[in-house]
Enzyme design. Structure first.
Site, PDB file in Angstrom:
ATOM      1  N   ARG A  74       0.860  -1.196   0.000  1.00  0.00           N
ATOM      2  CA  ARG A  74       0.000   0.000   0.000  1.00  0.00           C
ATOM      3  C   ARG A  74       0.893   1.242   0.000  1.00  0.00           C
ATOM      4  NH1 ARG A  74      -5.247  -1.802   2.641  1.00  0.00           N
ATOM      5  NH2 ARG A  74      -5.270  -3.942   1.884  1.00  0.00           N
ATOM      6  N   GLU A 131       1.083   4.031   1.287  1.00  0.00           N
ATOM      7  CA  GLU A 131       0.574   4.843   2.391  1.00  0.00           C
ATOM      8  C   GLU A 131       1.508   6.017   2.595  1.00  0.00           C
ATOM      9  OE1 GLU A 131      -2.165   4.230   4.065  1.00  0.00           O
ATOM     10  OE2 GLU A 131      -2.538   2.062   4.025  1.00  0.00           O
ATOM     11  N   ARG A 148       1.090   2.569  12.844  1.00  0.00           N
ATOM     12  CA  ARG A 148       0.407   1.326  12.456  1.00  0.00           C
ATOM     13  C   ARG A 148       0.311   1.099  10.956  1.00  0.00           C
ATOM     14  NH1 ARG A 148      -5.673   1.911  14.221  1.00  0.00           N
ATOM     15  NH2 ARG A 148      -6.355   3.739  13.105  1.00  0.00           N
ATOM     16  N   HIS A 149       0.880   2.010  10.191  1.00  0.00           N
ATOM     17  CA  HIS A 149       0.869   1.843   8.738  1.00  0.00           C
ATOM     18  C   HIS A 149       2.279   1.636   8.205  1.00  0.00           C
ATOM     19  CE1 HIS A 149      -3.055   3.949   9.087  1.00  0.00           C
ATOM     20  NE2 HIS A 149      -3.370   3.085   8.135  1.00  0.00           N
ATOM     21  N   GLU A 160      -7.743  -1.418  14.623  1.00  0.00           N
ATOM     22  CA  GLU A 160      -8.231  -2.393  13.650  1.00  0.00           C
ATOM     23  C   GLU A 160      -7.107  -3.363  13.298  1.00  0.00           C
ATOM     24  OE1 GLU A 160      -9.389  -0.689   9.812  1.00  0.00           O
ATOM     25  OE2 GLU A 160      -8.610  -2.559   8.972  1.00  0.00           O
ATOM     26  N   SER A 178     -10.257  -6.598   8.585  1.00  0.00           N
ATOM     27  CA  SER A 178     -11.605  -6.312   8.095  1.00  0.00           C
ATOM     28  C   SER A 178     -12.058  -7.449   7.209  1.00  0.00           C
ATOM     29  CB  SER A 178     -11.736  -4.977   7.371  1.00  0.00           C
ATOM     30  OG  SER A 178     -10.577  -4.568   6.803  1.00  0.00           O
ATOM     31  N   ARG A 187       0.130  -6.262  12.542  1.00  0.00           N
ATOM     32  CA  ARG A 187      -0.679  -5.583  13.561  1.00  0.00           C
ATOM     33  C   ARG A 187      -1.152  -6.549  14.637  1.00  0.00           C
ATOM     34  NH1 ARG A 187      -4.809  -1.259  10.926  1.00  0.00           N
ATOM     35  NH2 ARG A 187      -3.291  -0.073   9.716  1.00  0.00           N
TER      36      ARG A 187
HETATM   37  P1  AMO Z   1      -8.049  -3.801   4.706  1.00  0.00           P
HETATM   38  O1  AMO Z   1      -7.643  -2.798   3.694  1.00  0.00           O
HETATM   39  O2  AMO Z   1      -8.836  -3.297   5.875  1.00  0.00           O
HETATM   40  O3  AMO Z   1      -8.942  -4.941   4.047  1.00  0.00           O
HETATM   41  O4  AMO Z   1      -6.763  -4.560   5.230  1.00  0.00           O
HETATM   42  C1  AMO Z   1      -6.882  -5.693   6.056  1.00  0.00           C
HETATM   43  C2  AMO Z   1      -5.950  -5.581   7.241  1.00  0.00           C
HETATM   44  O5  AMO Z   1      -4.613  -5.418   6.780  1.00  0.00           O
HETATM   45  C3  AMO Z   1      -3.895  -4.613   7.681  1.00  0.00           C
HETATM   46  N1  AMO Z   1      -3.381  -3.421   6.996  1.00  0.00           N
HETATM   47  C4  AMO Z   1      -2.183  -2.853   7.244  1.00  0.00           C
HETATM   48  N2  AMO Z   1      -1.203  -3.169   8.106  1.00  0.00           N
HETATM   49  C5  AMO Z   1      -0.096  -2.395   8.126  1.00  0.00           C
HETATM   50  N3  AMO Z   1       0.092  -1.336   7.293  1.00  0.00           N
HETATM   51  C6  AMO Z   1      -0.869  -0.979   6.418  1.00  0.00           C
HETATM   52  N4  AMO Z   1      -0.661   0.050   5.604  1.00  0.00           N
HETATM   53  C7  AMO Z   1      -2.065  -1.756   6.356  1.00  0.00           C
HETATM   54  N5  AMO Z   1      -3.194  -1.687   5.618  1.00  0.00           N
HETATM   55  C8  AMO Z   1      -3.973  -2.714   6.014  1.00  0.00           C
HETATM   56  C9  AMO Z   1      -4.841  -4.218   8.788  1.00  0.00           C
HETATM   57  C10 AMO Z   1      -6.190  -4.381   8.130  1.00  0.00           C
HETATM   58  O6  AMO Z   1      -7.211  -4.631   9.061  1.00  0.00           O
HETATM   59  N6  AMO Z   1      -9.421  -7.090   1.183  1.00  0.00           N
HETATM   60  C11 AMO Z   1      -9.735  -6.576   2.504  1.00  0.00           C
HETATM   61  C12 AMO Z   1      -9.921  -7.685   3.510  1.00  0.00           C
HETATM   62  C13 AMO Z   1     -11.135  -8.529   3.261  1.00  0.00           C
HETATM   63  O7  AMO Z   1     -12.247  -7.959   3.221  1.00  0.00           O
HETATM   64  O8  AMO Z   1     -10.978  -9.730   3.085  1.00  0.00           O
HETATM   65  C14 AMO Z   1      -8.615  -5.642   2.929  1.00  0.00           C
HETATM   66  O9  AMO Z   1      -7.547  -5.606   2.390  1.00  0.00           O
HETATM   67  O10 AMO Z   1      -4.686  -5.124   9.864  1.00  0.00           O
END
Ligand code: AMO
Length: 434
Positions: free
Chosen positions: A212, A214, A220-221, A357, A360, A408
């Site tokens: 991502r 970000e 946390r990202h 979180e 999801s 996480r």
């Molecule tokens: P989502 O975008 O909420 O859902 O991502 C799922 C989980 O991935 C982790 N996460 C991250 N951890 C660290 N850094 C980040 N930048 C980051 N972005 C996300 C989190 C988050 O809850 N396809 C859907 C899931 C689904 O519906 O099956 C998805 O990607 O813990």
């Protein structure tokens, strides 16, 4: 040849043994010198009475710089001066890699180095037992996920990480020049895991990297994380998915508490195992909590970091660390989520751990026309997703799934202050190396 021993299994009566490790400390008291030799499991004391050791060996060992990599062969002797109850009187030594000084980072120094210094010198940072313990626990957690997933009939799959389209919104896509064509690094296996639901591999999971772009610099990202994704077909409702997540996480927590006891002790942590099922709050209930606490949010808004924390505190006060937040507004959720008929909400949820979180998921829209409708509503061109939509044209069962951020999960489980603490070599806006 001498037996190879380490600090976990050396004992009186072993005779002559060889220990491999790093020189943690050298103390030269004139007539006698000591080396603390550290290996993966702990430390062993090398004791060198000057008169009883070959002068050359004595000089070689006492002259070693801290953190040099060595093998020391010697006689194991009982000792009431050491924690292990034994010490090693050296007969010979091999110096494999002498450490330059000064060290970029102290291994036993009490002064806590900045995170950047630690991450820049991760190889040295990881020599600290309490840092290594995190990664040993992480390894166990991943093993346990594999076990729990297999026990529940999930097939382990690997989906492409170089992809033609994103599933989680365009703003966090990393572009890749794929032989002159525009490609991207996968933000999640979302499209592929759903496609698999039409195949008969009706329960699949994947543990793999997700990317991502970000731009935010938060604790946390990161831009590359490890996602534990699951998808299951023939569900009746999103609660079926929540139930499965609970079952798998419970298995991981119980396994870690048992198998990771030693590492948890090093970290001074314990694993609390919440009762199943984990409680479910609705988005509406959370929004009310957050507004009552004074945050100026309105219906449809993301709860945000602060909002999640408020909900987390309220749940902690009731004794719940892990809880679902369900029925998010459909507008806030991606196109693949199923809407709750006649309402502005959706069959989607987050799993939060102490106000953050970690996952999801939800029930997916498996009906072709409705799915295309949701794509258009979200401003996406269904033509860009032809390969995905095809799988919905010829008999797609109802299905749902989740993505759990492994980094996480470990961060929250071990109460670490930053997700980077749970990642060996984290990637973020400013960090591309090591
Ligand atoms: P989502 O975008 O909420 O859902 O991502 C799922 C989980 O991935 C982790 N996460 C991250 N951890 C660290 N850094 C980040 N930048 C980051 N972005 C996300 C989190 C988050 O809850 N396809 C859907 C899931 C689904 O519906 O099956 C998805 O990607 O813990």
């Amino acid at each position: 040849m001498a037996l190879i021993r380490d600090s976990s299994n050396i004992k009186a009566g072993d005779g002559t043994v060889t220990i491999n490790g790093w020189v943690q400390d050298v103390r030269n008291l004139g007539g006698i010198s000591f080396i603390t030799l550290r290996d993966r499991y702990g430390t062993v004391q090398i004791t060198m009475p000057k008169k009883k050791i070959e002068p050359e060996l004595f000089e070689l060992l006492t002259g070693l710089s801290r953190e040099s990599a060595v093998s020391v062969t010697g006689e194991v002797k009982e000792s009431n001066q050491t924690a292990l109850g034994v010490e090693l009187i050296p007969l010979s030594a091999k110096i494999h890699g002498e450490a330059a000084s000064p060290l970029p980072l102290g291994v036993v120094d009490k002064v806590n180095a900045e995170m950047d210094t630690r991450l820049n010198n991760r190889f040295m940072d990881l020599r600290k037992p309490e840092i290594r313990a995190v990664f040993e626990l992480r390894s166990m957690a991943v093993d346990l996920i594999f076990e729990a997933a297999a026990e529940n009939g999930f097939v382990n799959v690997s989906t492409p990480k170089i992809v033609a389209s994103g599933a989680e919104g365009g703003s966090t896509l990393f572009g890749v020049d794929y032989f002159g064509r525009q490609a991207y690094l996968a933000q999640s296996p979302q499209l592929y895991k759903q496609m698999l639901m039409s195949t008969g591999l009706d329960r699949i999971f994947e543990i793999g990297p997700a990317f991502r772009a970000e731009h935010s610099n938060t604790n946390r990202h990161v831009t590359e994380f490890i996602s534990f994704d699951g998808e299951m077909a023939w569900i009746e409702k999103e609660e079926d998915v929540m139930e499965m997540i609970g079952r798998i996480i419970d298995r991981v927590l119980r396994g870690l508490a048992e198998k990771g006891a030693k590492q948890l002790e090093i970290l001074g942590k314990s694993i609390k195992i919440p009762e199943l099922p984990y409680p479910v709050l609705t988005y509406g209930e959370c929004l009310k909590l957050v507004i009552d606490a004074g945050l100026p949010l309105k219906e449809g808004d993301d709860l945000g970091t602060e909002g999640e924390k408020i909900v987390g505190d309220a749940m902690s006060a009731k004794g719940f660390d892990l809880y679902f937040i369900a029925e998010y507004p459909e507008e806030a959720k991606p196109f693949y989520i199923m809407e709750k008929p006649g309402t502005p909400y959706s069959y989607s949820f987050d799993l939060d751990f102490k106000g953050q979180e970690i996952s999801s998921g939800g029930q997916r829209e498996h009906r072709y026309d409705e799915l295309v409708g949701r794509m258009s509503k979200k401003g996406l061109n269904p033509d860009d997703f032809g390969f995905y939509l095809d799988a919905f044209k010829y008999g797609m069962p109802p299905h749902g799934g989740w993505g759990i951020g492994v980094d996480r999960l470990i961060t929250k489980l071990l109460d670490l202050p930053n997700v980077r603490e749970a990642i060996l070599f984290p990637r973020d806006v400013s960090r591309l190396s090591p």
